[in-house]
Design a protein around this motif. Structure first.
Motif, mmCIF file in Angstrom:
data_model
loop_
_atom_site.group_PDB
_atom_site.id
_atom_site.type_symbol
_atom_site.label_atom_id
_atom_site.label_comp_id
_atom_site.label_asym_id
_atom_site.label_seq_id
_atom_site.Cartn_x
_atom_site.Cartn_y
_atom_site.Cartn_z
ATOM 1 N N UNK A 192 0.817 -1.217 0.000
ATOM 2 C CA UNK A 192 0.000 0.000 0.000
ATOM 3 C C UNK A 192 0.859 1.279 0.000
ATOM 4 N N UNK A 193 1.841 1.308 -0.907
ATOM 5 C CA UNK A 193 2.730 2.461 -1.001
ATOM 6 C C UNK A 193 2.227 3.511 -1.983
ATOM 7 N N UNK A 194 1.113 3.254 -2.674
ATOM 8 C CA UNK A 194 0.492 4.246 -3.539
ATOM 9 C C UNK A 194 1.387 4.710 -4.674
ATOM 10 N N UNK A 195 1.457 6.031 -4.870
ATOM 11 C CA UNK A 195 2.234 6.608 -5.964
ATOM 12 C C UNK A 195 3.710 6.226 -5.860
ATOM 13 N N UNK A 196 4.248 6.266 -4.645
ATOM 14 C CA UNK A 196 5.656 5.932 -4.450
ATOM 15 C C UNK A 196 5.927 4.474 -4.826
ATOM 16 N N UNK A 197 4.998 3.582 -4.494
ATOM 17 C CA UNK A 197 5.179 2.172 -4.824
ATOM 18 C C UNK A 197 5.251 1.941 -6.319
ATOM 19 N N UNK A 198 4.361 2.600 -7.064
ATOM 20 C CA UNK A 198 4.382 2.469 -8.518
ATOM 21 C C UNK A 198 5.690 3.004 -9.093
ATOM 22 N N UNK A 199 6.183 4.104 -8.532
ATOM 23 C CA UNK A 199 7.439 4.696 -9.008
ATOM 24 C C UNK A 199 8.630 3.784 -8.713
ATOM 25 N N UNK A 200 8.676 3.202 -7.507
ATOM 26 C CA UNK A 200 9.773 2.293 -7.167
ATOM 27 C C UNK A 200 9.777 1.068 -8.080
ATOM 28 N N UNK A 201 8.604 0.534 -8.357
ATOM 29 C CA UNK A 201 8.512 -0.617 -9.248
ATOM 30 C C UNK A 201 9.046 -0.274 -10.637
ATOM 31 N N UNK A 202 8.737 0.924 -11.110
ATOM 32 C CA UNK A 202 9.176 1.348 -12.434
ATOM 33 C C UNK A 202 10.692 1.437 -12.523
ATOM 34 N N UNK A 203 11.323 2.103 -11.556
ATOM 35 C CA UNK A 203 12.771 2.305 -11.689
ATOM 36 C C UNK A 203 13.556 1.012 -11.471
ATOM 37 N N UNK A 204 13.053 0.103 -10.661
ATOM 38 C CA UNK A 204 13.746 -1.177 -10.482
ATOM 39 C C UNK A 204 13.752 -1.950 -11.801
ATOM 40 N N UNK A 205 12.610 -1.968 -12.491
ATOM 41 C CA UNK A 205 12.560 -2.609 -13.802
ATOM 42 C C UNK A 205 13.498 -1.941 -14.790
ATOM 43 N N UNK A 206 13.581 -0.619 -14.730
ATOM 44 C CA UNK A 206 14.463 0.113 -15.640
ATOM 45 C C UNK A 206 15.931 -0.150 -15.342
ATOM 46 N N UNK A 207 16.293 -0.275 -14.068
ATOM 47 C CA UNK A 207 17.674 -0.601 -13.707
ATOM 48 C C UNK A 207 18.102 -1.926 -14.342
ATOM 49 N N UNK A 208 17.221 -2.905 -14.263
ATOM 50 C CA UNK A 208 17.542 -4.226 -14.809
ATOM 51 C C UNK A 208 17.672 -4.159 -16.334
ATOM 52 N N UNK A 209 16.721 -3.497 -17.003
ATOM 53 C CA UNK A 209 16.778 -3.386 -18.468
ATOM 54 C C UNK A 209 18.037 -2.657 -18.912
ATOM 55 N N UNK A 210 18.371 -1.566 -18.211
ATOM 56 C CA UNK A 210 19.569 -0.815 -18.566
ATOM 57 C C UNK A 210 20.833 -1.626 -18.385
ATOM 58 N N UNK A 211 20.916 -2.385 -17.294
ATOM 59 C CA UNK A 211 22.083 -3.228 -17.059
ATOM 60 C C UNK A 211 22.246 -4.293 -18.127
ATOM 61 N N UNK A 212 21.144 -4.916 -18.531
ATOM 62 C CA UNK A 212 21.206 -5.924 -19.593
ATOM 63 C C UNK A 212 21.654 -5.304 -20.910
ATOM 64 N N UNK A 213 21.166 -4.100 -21.185
ATOM 65 C CA UNK A 213 21.541 -3.423 -22.429
ATOM 66 C C UNK A 213 23.042 -3.161 -22.475
ATOM 67 N N UNK A 214 23.607 -2.708 -21.361
ATOM 68 C CA UNK A 214 25.052 -2.464 -21.310
ATOM 69 C C UNK A 214 25.819 -3.750 -21.609
ATOM 70 N N UNK A 215 25.391 -4.835 -21.028
ATOM 71 C CA UNK A 215 26.096 -6.109 -21.229
ATOM 72 C C UNK A 215 26.064 -6.528 -22.692
ATOM 73 N N UNK A 216 24.911 -6.431 -23.326
ATOM 74 C CA UNK A 216 24.803 -6.882 -24.711
ATOM 75 C C UNK A 216 25.523 -5.939 -25.675
ATOM 76 N N UNK A 217 25.591 -4.644 -25.349
ATOM 77 C CA UNK A 217 26.359 -3.730 -26.188
ATOM 78 C C UNK A 217 27.856 -4.032 -26.093
ATOM 79 N N UNK A 218 28.278 -4.529 -24.952
ATOM 80 C CA UNK A 218 29.687 -4.918 -24.797
ATOM 81 C C UNK A 218 30.004 -6.229 -25.496
ATOM 82 N N UNK A 219 28.973 -6.910 -25.980
ATOM 83 C CA UNK A 219 29.169 -8.197 -26.660
ATOM 84 C C UNK A 219 28.400 -8.209 -27.990
ATOM 85 N N UNK A 220 28.711 -7.236 -28.845
ATOM 86 C CA UNK A 220 28.049 -7.139 -30.149
ATOM 87 C C UNK A 220 28.412 -8.328 -31.025
#
Length: 457
Positions: A192-220
């Motif tokens: 029941x974190x409301x607006x903050x909960x939705x925001x935290x969920x969003x950035x955690x997903x983005x952290x993971x996607x960004x990290x994966x992108x860096x790895x795959x760019x390093x292995x073209x």
């Protein structure tokens, strides 16, 4: 014929197969990207209500800014890379990948810092009513920490796709979206974190996607990015920016229009039976629903990009024309299906995002019916704009990117309400869509009638 062209399927494989191979993962990636907003909107609507929905719409210009930066250096870098590879210049091509990657991350950090420093004034400038401002501040302050990662994931996805790995791009985006969806349920409904909960969920997903992108760019797959390729060179950035200017301009145009739209909805809504918040909440939801449809269209245009760029660089112009015609044919079918859905099931769609007053549903239904009436031709402008960029004609692509939002829609949403109130905002949409479609058709017909395309199927 160069060695690159001989071994690269972009120059030999059947266009239908290539378009499926590149467009389908691009569509899925775009859909997944739009899910970040849709999922947050759903959970916020169910837990917070109309004011929460309005708050996400107020912060939406910053999300559009992230996409604009991602497209500037993502599509620009991908187009420059593919054109160089098509021309057989592998050594030059890899610099475009490296420089684009650095710019994506760097610009994300700068945008995050600006948002943290000027959050309150920025949200008021975006049109926030007083009763929405607190929700908007809570949500935006948190999600801004994810800006570097979402920009890198979105823009880097285009670079990975240009490397011939569209499924990897899809995987990066899908992973982040799944994490976001699961954590939204946990943080918003469970904790029941409301607006903050939705925001935290969003950035955690983005952290993971960004990290994966860096790895795959390093292995073209086709090239290897080394440290020297990451050193910024002005001529490389200029080339990348010129090719990415069209899709970036389209997003910046959307941001400007979104800000003016919010202010207009707030002002004219206060003069109507709807009030300040209802029009902003409804328009925000509907714009994000429309983004789901546009994910298909933009995914097709992104799938077209490496095919058109490579074959244009390899001077195989008949394949360029064939790819464009098949892309717009698919776009029309999808656009017509979306038109039917928006016209015949608007209340069912808006109900997904929570309850509201009768005025809330009345405005939403009218907005669907009127503002999105010309959805069935909305495929033409984004596909054609990206096509011109893909073949190395950024001025034409940039002009087309500005037609719908800046040249037509922006003046109309300022002028029409002066005479008919808030309904004028709704009628501005279909007129802008129609005019942008006509201009796109005229420009691309002129391009495809040139002699170099005459042998196309």
């Amino acid at each position: 014929m160069s060695d690159t062209e001989k071994i690269n399927p972009l120059g030999q494989e059947r266009i239908n197969r290539l378009l499926r191979q590149f467009a389908v993962p691009s569509i899925i990636s775009m859909l997944v990207g739009s899910l970040y907003n849709i999922v947050d909107q759903f959970f916020i609507g169910q837990s917070v209500g109309e004011l929460g929905n309005a708050a996400t719409n107020i912060s939406f210009p910053l999300s559009i800014s992230c996409v604009a930066i991602a497209l500037l250096f993502g599509i620009g870098g991908a187009s420059a890379f593919n054109i160089s590879m098509g021309g057989g210049d592998r050594d030059k091509a890899v610099y475009f990948l490296g420089n684009a990657s650095v710019m994506l991350l760097g610009c994300g950090l700068i945008l995050c810092l600006i948002t943290q420093l000027f959050l309150g004034p920025m949200l008021r400038f975006f049109g926030s009513p007083d009763n929405v401002l607190g929700y908007a501040k809570t949500y935006t302050r948190i999600i801004s920490f994810g800006f570097p990662f979402v920009i890198l994931a979105t823009g880097g996805g285009h670079l990975i796709r240009a490397d011939g790995r569209p499924k990897i791009t899809m995987l990066c985006n899908l992973t982040g979206a799944v994490i976001n969806t699961v954590l939204d349920a946990v943080f918003v409904f469970g904790l029941r974190l409301g607006m903050a909960g939705a925001a935290y969920a969003t950035i955690i997903g983005q952290f993971v996607s960004g990290g994966m992108t860096i790895w795959f760019l390093c292995h073209c797959r086709t090239v290897k990015i080394q440290k020297n390729h990451l050193i910024i060179q002005g001529k490389n950035i200029a080339r990348i920016a010129s090719l990415g200017a069209a899709p970036c301009s389209n997003q910046l145009s959307m941001m400007i229009v979104q800000i003016v739209m919010n202010k207009s909805l707030k002002y004219y809504g206060s003069l109507s039976v709807y009030g300040e918040s209802v029009p902003i909440a409804c328009a925000g939801i509907i714009s994000k629903v429309n983004m789901v449809f546009m994910s298909f269209i933009i995914g097709i245009s992104q799938g077209l990009q490496p095919i058109a760029s490579f074959n244009y660089g390899a001077q195989k112009y008949s394949r360029v024309k064939e790819a464009y015609i098949k892309a717009v044919s698919c776009g029309f079918i999808l656009a017509f299906a979306a038109f039917l859905l928006f016209q015949f099931a608007p209340r069912q769609i808006i109900s997904i995002f929570g309850d509201g007053s009768e005025e809330y549903f009345q405005f939403a239904i009218n907005y669907f019916h009127i503002f999105l009436f010309f959805t069935f031709i909305n495929f033409l402008q984004p596909v054609t704009s990206n096509f011109f960029t893909a073949i190395g004609k950024p001025k034409s692509g940039g002009f087309l990117a500005l037609t719908r939002q800046i040249i037509f829609l922006l003046p109309l949403i300022i002028i029409f309400p002066l005479f008919v109130g808030i309904d004028g905002i709704m009628f501005a949409g279909p007129i802008a869509d129609f005019l942008a479609g006509v201009v796109s058709a005229v420009m691309v017909i002129r391009e495809l009638r040139q002699g170099m395309y005459k042998t196309a199927i």
